[in-house]
Design a protein around this motif. Structure first.
Motif, mmCIF file in Angstrom:
data_model
loop_
_atom_site.group_PDB
_atom_site.id
_atom_site.type_symbol
_atom_site.label_atom_id
_atom_site.label_comp_id
_atom_site.label_asym_id
_atom_site.label_seq_id
_atom_site.Cartn_x
_atom_site.Cartn_y
_atom_site.Cartn_z
ATOM 1 N N PRO A 233 0.796 -1.238 0.000
ATOM 2 C CA PRO A 233 0.000 0.000 0.000
ATOM 3 C C PRO A 233 0.824 1.281 0.000
ATOM 4 O O PRO A 233 0.254 2.377 -0.093
ATOM 5 N N GLY A 234 2.152 1.187 0.121
ATOM 6 C CA GLY A 234 2.982 2.392 0.098
ATOM 7 C C GLY A 234 3.591 2.692 1.457
ATOM 8 O O GLY A 234 3.257 2.070 2.475
ATOM 9 N N MET A 235 4.528 3.620 1.426
ATOM 10 C CA MET A 235 5.245 3.995 2.658
ATOM 11 C C MET A 235 4.998 5.489 2.894
ATOM 12 O O MET A 235 5.128 6.290 1.969
ATOM 13 N N ALA A 236 4.661 5.829 4.134
ATOM 14 C CA ALA A 236 4.308 7.227 4.398
ATOM 15 C C ALA A 236 4.891 7.690 5.725
ATOM 16 O O ALA A 236 5.371 6.875 6.526
ATOM 17 N N ARG A 237 4.862 8.996 5.912
ATOM 18 C CA ARG A 237 5.261 9.578 7.205
ATOM 19 C C ARG A 237 4.221 10.614 7.599
ATOM 20 O O ARG A 237 3.776 11.389 6.747
ATOM 21 N N PRO A 238 3.890 10.641 8.896
ATOM 22 C CA PRO A 238 2.944 11.671 9.317
ATOM 23 C C PRO A 238 3.580 13.053 9.155
ATOM 24 O O PRO A 238 4.771 13.207 9.441
ATOM 25 N N LYS A 239 2.813 14.022 8.667
ATOM 26 C CA LYS A 239 3.326 15.387 8.595
ATOM 27 C C LYS A 239 3.624 15.836 10.026
ATOM 28 O O LYS A 239 2.766 15.722 10.909
ATOM 29 N N GLY A 240 4.850 16.314 10.248
ATOM 30 C CA GLY A 240 5.255 16.689 11.603
ATOM 31 C C GLY A 240 6.068 15.586 12.276
ATOM 32 O O GLY A 240 6.481 15.730 13.424
ATOM 33 N N GLY A 241 6.265 14.457 11.591
ATOM 34 C CA GLY A 241 7.074 13.365 12.162
ATOM 35 C C GLY A 241 6.205 12.276 12.761
ATOM 36 O O GLY A 241 4.981 12.432 12.905
ATOM 37 N N THR A 242 6.867 11.166 13.120
ATOM 38 C CA THR A 242 6.134 10.025 13.682
ATOM 39 C C THR A 242 5.320 10.415 14.908
ATOM 40 O O THR A 242 4.235 9.889 15.155
#
Ligand SMILES: Cc1cc2nc3c(=O)[nH]c(=O)nc-3n(C[C@H](O)[C@H](O)[C@H](O)COP(=O)(O)OP(=O)(O)OC[C@H]3O[C@@H](n4cnc5c(N)ncnc54)[C@H](O)[C@@H]3O)c2cc1C
Length: 560
Positions: A233-242
């Motif tokens: 499904p893809g790799m993502a990061r929360p805006k503002g960091g984990t």
């Protein structure tokens, strides 16, 4: 004294997810966290406020993949609570010493075109390889989303399209046997079978080894999923960091009436008769729970450190102590504040290389040593392989304007051979040693990005015993317990305690040390909540739920 329905030990992301589901079901929940902030291995912090103000780092987890295999974000409405995922594309870059490079985009087709410029045969095989692993992902996702011994729940998660998928992959008895053979083999064997070029094999081996095993380990070819998942499904990061995931979970829990207390380290789980009834903190404070105590710490910490010996069956204690295996592999974590982003000059530099993971993996053998050396107490320092990220490129809010952050994970031993009893916690690690090793790792990185050395404004190095102190993870084990095949699914952490329940009534396990294991997924938290809630329900209600589940499977197989 306040009494709660459930007390959750540890406010890491799994503890928070579990709490949210219990709160949604109407239970009164308290989370107790030892650190001054919640999140555990899912935080974002200003690690160097004096030397690098305004730079924000995620000192543990950075790339979120597994959470997109389950419904946690949607069910808990985390976007409404402020979570915004930024998807990476490209997803992986790995420069090779001969000037070639591996660049994986989210699109498999685009990735094949990148490989094709260096090796047309491997480009074709890459599409086949990813297709195979995508089938396996579709096959195992329903298992990840259910308690591992709850057959009805697992079956309920399958639908006809997934079953068709399984058959299309196997086709015949021999096809099925061959599929099992592929699972039983190692990542290295499978890579040899598919590919010729080292510039493809080495990064794939590195990613497969992210499940805490050397790529040559038999039964661990499943590590190849780590790359396939980055396509879908893809790799993502929360805006503002984990930490932004944790922030959203905290808002969710509080909005549902949950209580989170920080700076509250649990010393002991209190048992009355055969039942867990509450916890005692290191400061002597006590909290009581009517329906259960849920620990997001792994079984070793629970049964060997947090429980009175008399409250645990001696056979179970011994099995937890000796049968659950944590090898010696840990992480030296390097975080740098940079004046400019790395430039991969010898590889036709493009800024987009740094949107996803940047791997330094020159050969399969180098990656092999990156795992096998730590296991026997050696630091693989001669030729470091590493996993890195430049998080501020995808999310500029993490650094002052025009500046960047660098995140590096480098496998090292927790206990250094020959240095037993010396240094921090007797592991052999010292301030001097961790800085020496970090120097060497950064030098290696600079052979690919020569501008790195002069762009470091400040750096923060954390050795395994320091990581253990901060997070509580035993031996600095980044998945709580090793993620080898014999410790996954209904074997995690041991068959008799794999379904989140324990022989002590009212005592439950969740967190990375339970199915489906370490990483940011929230699934151990969600699955554990499911078991806790099933336990509270009447038998009639449980049978009716099971019936609904079977009906939905039957409907998807046979239609209305
Ligand atoms: C360096 C590093 C890099 C990683 N990178 C990634 C990545 O990129 N992607 C990914 O998916 N995963 C990654 N992981 C793994 C992932 O971060 C963890 O598997 C996951 O965060 C575990 O979550 P958890 O809630 O199960 O446990 P934890 O986050 O460990 O939460 C447990 C909580 O319990 C608290 N606690 C401990 N002892 C006590 C006590 N006695 N009393 C009260 N509270 C206590 C801890 O402080 C912590 O908050 C990484 C891990 C590390 C260490």
């Amino acid at each position: 004294m306040q009494e709660y329905d459930a007390i959750i030990i540890g406010a890491g992301h799994n503890g928070l997810v579990c709490a949210a589901y219990l709160l949604k079901a109407g239970y009164k929940v308290l989370l107790l966290e030892k650190r001054e902030i919640p999140g555990g291995a899912a935080t974002t912090e200003e690690l160097m406020p004096e030397d690098a103000p305004g730079f924000k780092f995620s000192p543990c987890a950075i790339n979120h993949v597994f959470i997109h295999l389950g419904p946690v974000v949607q069910e808990l409405e985390l976007e409404r609570h402020g979570l915004e995922y930024l998807f990476c594309d490209p997803v992986v870059f790995c420069p090779h010493p001969d000037g070639s490079y591996f660049l994986a985009h989210r699109s498999v087709e685009k990735t094949c075109s990148e490989i094709e410029q260096f090796n047309p045969r491997d480009a074709k095989k890459y599409a086949e390889y990813i297709d195979f692993w995508q089938h396996i992902i579709r096959l195992v996702t329903p298992v990840f989303n259910a308690p591992p011994k709850s057959i009805i729940d697992i079956i309920g998660n399958y639908d006809i399209s997934k079953l068709k998928d399984v058959f299309s992959l196997t086709g015949s008895t021999d096809g099925t046997l061959d599929l099992i053979r592929s699972i039983l083999t190692s990542a290295t064997d499978q890579l040899e079978e598919y590919f010729d070029s080292e510039f493809v094999k080495a990064p794939l081996a590195r990613l497969a080894g992210e499940l805490s095993s050397p790529p040559s380990q038999k039964t661990m070819s499943i590590g190849a999923m780590m790359l396939a998942l980055r396509h879908h499904p893809g790799m993502a990061r929360p805006k503002g960091g984990t930490g932004a995931l944790t922030d959203a979970l905290v808002r969710c829990v509080r909005s549902l009436g949950g209580e989170i207390l920080t700076d509250k380290a649990i010393k002991q789980i209190l048992v009355d008769g055969d039942r867990a009834v509450g916890v005692r903190l290191t400061n002597g404070e006590e909290f009581r729970a009517k329906r259960g105590v849920i620990s997001s710490l792994d079984a070793k910490r629970v049964f060997l450190h947090l429980m009175d010996e008399k409250d645990v069956d001696s056979g179970l204690r011994e099995r937890v102590d000796r049968r659950i295996i944590n090898r010696n592999e840990a992480i030296l974590k390097i975080d740098c504040a940079l004046s400019e982003a790395p430039r991969f000059e010898h590889h036709n530099h493009r800024d987009e290389y740094m949107m996803g993971s940047v791997l330094i993996a020159d050969s399969v053998n180098q990656v092999e040593l990156a795992h096998t050396d730590p296991e026997i107490g050696r630091i693989p320092i001669d030729d470091p392989s590493m996993y890195s990220v430049v998080p501020s490129l995808l999310d500029p809010t993490l650094a002052p304007e025009g500046r960047h952050t660098l995140w590096i994970e480098y496998f090292v031993p927790y206990q250094i051979a020959g240095k037993e009893g010396t240094g921090m916690k007797g592991t052999g690690w010292t301030e001097e040693l961790k800085n020496e090793v970090a120097d060497r790792v950064l030098q290696k990185y600079a052979t690919y990005a020569p501008n790195l050395q002069n762009s470091i404004i400040a750096r923060h190095i954390e050795s395994p015993p320091e990581l253990e102190d901060r997070t509580g993870m035993l031996g600095g084990n980044y998945y709580h317990l090793d993620m080898t095949f014999d410790q996954m699914m209904c074997f995690r952490p041991l068959p008799e305690i794999a379904n989140y329940k324990t022989p002590i009534e009212g005592l439950y396990l969740t967190g990375a040390g339970t199915h489906p294991g370490g990483s940011i997924s929230g699934l151990p938290g969600r699955n554990c909540a499911r078991i806790f809630l099933q336990e509270q329900r009447s038998l009639t209600q449980t049978l009716s739920d099971a019936g609904d589940s079977i009906k939905s499977v039957a409907k998807s197989v046979f239609g209305d």
